[in-house]
Design a protein around this motif. Sequence first.
Motif, PDB file in Angstrom:
ATOM      1  N   GLY A   1       0.817  -1.213   0.000  1.00  0.00           N
ATOM      2  CA  GLY A   1       0.000   0.000   0.000  1.00  0.00           C
ATOM      3  C   GLY A   1       0.847   1.257   0.000  1.00  0.00           C
TER       4      GLY A   1
ATOM      5  N   ILE B   1       2.356   1.828  -3.459  1.00  0.00           N
ATOM      6  CA  ILE B   1       1.366   2.318  -4.422  1.00  0.00           C
ATOM      7  C   ILE B   1       1.182   3.815  -4.264  1.00  0.00           C
ATOM      8  CG2 ILE B   1      -1.097   2.293  -4.998  1.00  0.00           C
ATOM      9  CD1 ILE B   1      -1.064  -0.730  -4.437  1.00  0.00           C
TER      10      ILE B   1
ATOM     11  N   ASP C   1      -5.097   4.501  -6.442  1.00  0.00           N
ATOM     12  CA  ASP C   1      -5.685   3.195  -6.707  1.00  0.00           C
ATOM     13  C   ASP C   1      -6.798   3.297  -7.749  1.00  0.00           C
ATOM     14  OD1 ASP C   1      -7.559   4.555  -5.229  1.00  0.00           O
ATOM     15  OD2 ASP C   1      -7.716   3.073  -3.627  1.00  0.00           O
TER      16      ASP C   1
ATOM     17  N   LYS D   1      -9.634   4.727  -7.402  1.00  0.00           N
ATOM     18  CA  LYS D   1     -10.952   4.838  -6.798  1.00  0.00           C
ATOM     19  C   LYS D   1     -11.275   6.295  -6.475  1.00  0.00           C
ATOM     20  CE  LYS D   1     -10.761   0.215  -4.741  1.00  0.00           C
ATOM     21  NZ  LYS D   1     -10.762  -0.563  -3.475  1.00  0.00           N
TER      22      LYS D   1
END
Length: 368
Positions: A13, A16, A70, A72
């Motif tokens: 995470g 990213i 991500d 989103k």
Amino acid sequence: MKKVLIFSLIVLGQSIFAQQLALVKEKAKIGYIDKSGNYVIEPAYETARSFSDGLAAVKIKDMWGFVGKDGKMAIEPSFTKARDFNDGLCAVERDGIWFYINKNGEKLNMPYSDKLYDFNNGLALIKVSNKIGAFDTGGKVVIPAEYDVIKPFQNGYARISQNGLWGIIDTAGKVIVPVEYNDIGEYKNGATWAQKGKAYGIIDGSTFSIAEGADKVWDFGNQPITYARRNGKIGFVDKAGKWVIEPKFDKARAFNQNLAPAYSGGKWGYIDMKGNFVVEPAYNDAEVFSNDNLAPVKGKNWGFIDTSGKLVIPMDYDISVSFGFNEKNKGFNDGVSRVKKSGKWGFIDKTGSLVGNKWFYNAELFQN
């Protein structure tokens, strides 16, 4: 085993969200790629902005929202206008009113300002009755609105003006350089140039030293000497204002990697710290070496040389410049360079290979 899995997910995470992404436009849609050239966010937007502070503003129908790395939606589209996140906050507009939001999309109560400014170095400027101050991310006014001008903070410092004179403050509002100069440059690594009356010189800390005969001085780069002009010729002065390279060049730019572009006899080359050409003048234009140890040079088009002067990437491209506060060099930034060829944009790595082997209708610089 569960602890190992959780740790791996945390590391994944973090990687990213730490990676830099570039906005690219393919045909009519905008998406975002990583430095391998792969899409992290597939082209889906007609209008969007580059990533900043981990979020990118995207327009869906008539409203702006924000996506994370991500892909989103992090903040649902509900704004008629949107700027970029910095220091965890962003200025947006809804129903004709500008205000600040946090990364949860929540409206924040901040000090009144006639104009909303982006956050930078933990502060946003505030304008009241034509006077400028600044407040922090918590809404606390740390610099009262008493200056005529405050330039954007860079490296923790900002140029300020009162009654036509200039000085330097830090992010706490402390005056680092007294407001007594007719003009002043960017304060970097404890030094800047300044004009006092008709004299130009260097401020080291808060001490002003005249650069004898100079009628213009430029901002310091990453090394403790900078270029200055005397009698129409360019040389270099140190932090004490002493000429360490006598003015003898028609043009010059900043030192980095102990080399600086210099123009003589109608061509650009590169000089060392003693003012001697180590890359003979042979180019129509030349830019400062980046921290990647490559410099753009121009014949008909742009290519790149290394610090030995060897042309390592052919002169086949147009190049761009980063206008961010911390990066002003053209060409390479963090291992890649944005280039244009045959009307399309892409990125090359330090070997000259096209990242992802793909060109785009548009491509912006990689951002966090």
